[in-house]
Structure formats: structure tokens, C-alpha cells
Motif scaffolding. Structure first.
Motif: not given
Length: 334
Positions: A220-234
Motif C-alpha cells: 500500500w505504501v509503494f502504491l501511494l508512493s507511485f501515486a504521489m510521484f505521479g502527481v508531481y510528474t503531472l
């Protein structure tokens, strides 16, 4: 190394990076490019930045293994205060401010929360390494360019730090008795009062290292990590769109990795200079000239610095704190 010398070196690094980034570029042209930018995109980039930190705060809750559920408001408040401190105070004090602010509000152990920050950094680096691998697959980077050399060198440092930090965390988690024994033996050389404080602090620290024993929580933590960095990418992609910079669809992904490597370099508060230089080197990989890359670097820098600092100061005031009081973060008991 004294704190004054560290501060001086950080400011010097930032000053040199700003000079290099602005070299051969006219300030009037930079300002003109910024005036022509789409400022709706700027607002959107700021909103995405704040949302990314909200995801970080939600992820932090999964790193803190305590019986009661911490509120998102408390986590987000401490997160923004901590990263605001990194923007305005030297020595990246925010890494201590964040756990201190949450410990103060929720009556928790600061040392236990500090351990979760160590785990968080390991998770961040592992996630960035995965993103780096993806970005290299879609856009192989040659070492013939400045950006390519930065990525290769930064990736090597990131890999070494990631492996070392992960091994350290996993070793402490898997062998807590051995860790206690080693610390106890080392603390035995200290005076009684100091020995008790050190052992207690280590016990609190070990309590904060619980993630790698729980595979469900880890996923779950890694899923949120990819989501967080995905937002920064956007946010990066939207910033490039705002200045009409033509890059491929994966441009934000590549820029995320390069800017993350850039801000690893010790610098003045807010990563000024190092972030600018990273933006310029990253855009050069896509053939973007410096006269376009420099305005983007300032556009993106402000879109990051402004919302983090403003929201952080809001929560600082709401908690009845001041910038001066944040110095207690390094001195407060465990």
C-alpha cells in the motif's frame, strides 16, 4: 564541520548554480517569457503540488505503526510545516521539524516518528529508482549531454544510498535483539543518565521501523508512493505546457527523475539554484534551448516554493508556533 560553514557552503553552491543557469541569458528575455506563460497552468501546478503533499501525508500514516488512527489533518499539518521549514530554514531542518510537529500535536515519541522518516526516505529512493528504470526504457539517456551525465551520476549515488539505507532499516527490523545488544554495549560507556536516555531513544527508534515486516502495508505504501510521484510528474508536465515547451508524453517522467537528483545536492533553503540547473539540464535532453529552459526553471521553482511555504506558514500559525520555535525540533526530548 560547523553549522556556519555548512550554511556558507550551501549558499555558495546555490549562488554558483544560479550564476551558471543564468549565464548567457538575458534577464529581460526571461521575464518576457514568464509574462507570456499560461498562468492558469501555474495555478494548476501549485494545486497539484499541494495535493501531492496531501498524498505524502496519507502515506505517512501507513508508516506509523500505533494502535490509534492519526487524523489526516494532523499528518498534513506536520508535513507542510516540515517542508516549509526546508524552504526557509537552513540545514534541511524540516526533516526534524516534521516528526517534532506531529509528536507535539499527537503526544507521540519524536524519535519513533523520526524513524518513520528514515523508512520514508528508503521508500522514496526505491520508488524513484523504479521510475528511473521506466524513464530510461522509454527515453535512453546518453552521457554525452550535461543532463545525461547528471542522471548517470545521480542514479549511482541514489542506488548506493538506497541500498545502504534499505539494508540498515531491514537489519534493524529483522534483528531487534542484536540491535538492542549492540546499542546497550555502546551506551554502557556513557554516564548513567545519558546511557538511559540513549537506550530509550533507540527503543523508540526501533518502534518506528515496522514497515518491512508487513507486506500488505508495504504494498500500500509503494502504491501511494507511485501515486504521489505521479502527481508531481503531472505538475511538471503542466508547467512545461504553460510555457508551450514541446516534449514527448513521458517528458514529465524524465524531468521528475532529474529534478529529484538535482535537489539531492546540498544547497541553500528551497533548493534554489540546484533545482534550476536540474531543470535546464533535463530539458536539454529534449533539445530545448537554454533561453526557454531558464524561464521554465524559475516558473517551476516558484510553483513549488510558493504553495509549500504559504500552506506551511498557515499551519504553523494555526498550531500557535513561529519560525523561531522550530529550532526546538533538534533539541526536544525523544
Amino acid at each position: 564541520m560547523s553549522r556556519a560553514l555548512k550554511l556558507g557552503l550551501g549558499i555558495a553552491v546555490s549562488a554558483v548554480c544560479v550564476w551558471i543557469s543564468m549565464k548567457d541569458v538575458r534577464l529581460s528575455e526571461v521575464l518576457d517569457a514568464l509574462r507570456r506563460a499560461n498562468w492558469l497552468g501555474f495555478v494548476g501546478a501549485m494545486a497539484l503540488t499541494v495535493f501531492g503533499f496531501w498524498v505524502r501525508a496519507v502515506r505517512w500514516r501507513s508508516l506509523i505503526a500505533i494502535p490509534r488512527r492519526l487524523s489526516t489533518d494532523s499528518l498534513f499539518s506536520a508535513t507542510m510545516i516540515g517542508f516549509m521549514a526546508n524552504n526557509v530554514l537552513p540545514f534541511r531542518l524540516g526533516e526534524f521539524v516534521r516528526p517534532w510537529a506531529l509528536a507535539r500535536r499527537e503526544n507521540l515519541s519524536k524519535t519513533t516518528l523520526l524513524a518513520t522518516i528514515v523508512v520514508e526516505r528508503a521508500v522514496d529512493m526505491l520508488t524513484l529508482l523504479a521510475i528511473l528504470g521506466i524513464s530510461l526504457l522509454v527515453h535512453p539517456i546518453s552521457e554525452a549531454t550535461e543532463g545525461g551525465r547528471m542522471v548517470r551520476a545521480g542514479a549511482g549515488v541514489l542506488l548506493v544510498l538506497c541500498v545502504a539505507l534499505t539494508v540498515f532499516v531491514v537489519a534493524l527490523e529483522s534483528q531487534p535483539r542484536l540491535a538492542h545488544a549492540v546499542i546497550g554495549a555502546m551506551a554502557g560507556m556513557l554516564p548513567a543518565g545519558a546511557r538511559d536516555r540513549v537506550i530509550k531513544a533507540v527503543q523508540h527508534f526501533l518502534e518506528g521501523l515496522g514497515l518491512f515486516r508487513d507486506l500488505t502495508r508495504l504494498a500500500w505504501v509503494f502504491l501511494l508512493s507511485f501515486a504521489m510521484f505521479g502527481v508531481y510528474t503531472l505538475a511538471l508536465s503542466l508547467s512545461m505546457w504553460s510555457l508551450a515547451i514541446p516534449v514527448p508524453w513521458y517528458g514529465g517522467l524524465v524531468m521528475l527523475v532529474i529534478t529529484a537528483i538535482g535537489i539531492m545536492v546540498p544547497a541553500a533553503p528551497g533548493y534554489i539554484g540546484t533545482l534550476n540547473l536540474a531543470c535546464i539540464a533535463g530539458l536539454a535532453l529534449f533539445g530545448v534551448e537554454k533561453d526557454v529552459a531558464v524561464p521554465f526553471s524559475w516558473f517551476y521553482f516558484v510553483s513549488q516554493w510558493l504553495p509549500i511555504t504559504a500552506v506551511g506558514l498557515y499551519y504553523l500559525n494555526r498550531e500557535g508556533l513561529s519560525l523561531r520555535s522550530l529550532g526546538q525540533a533538534e533539541e526536544s526530548p525523544a
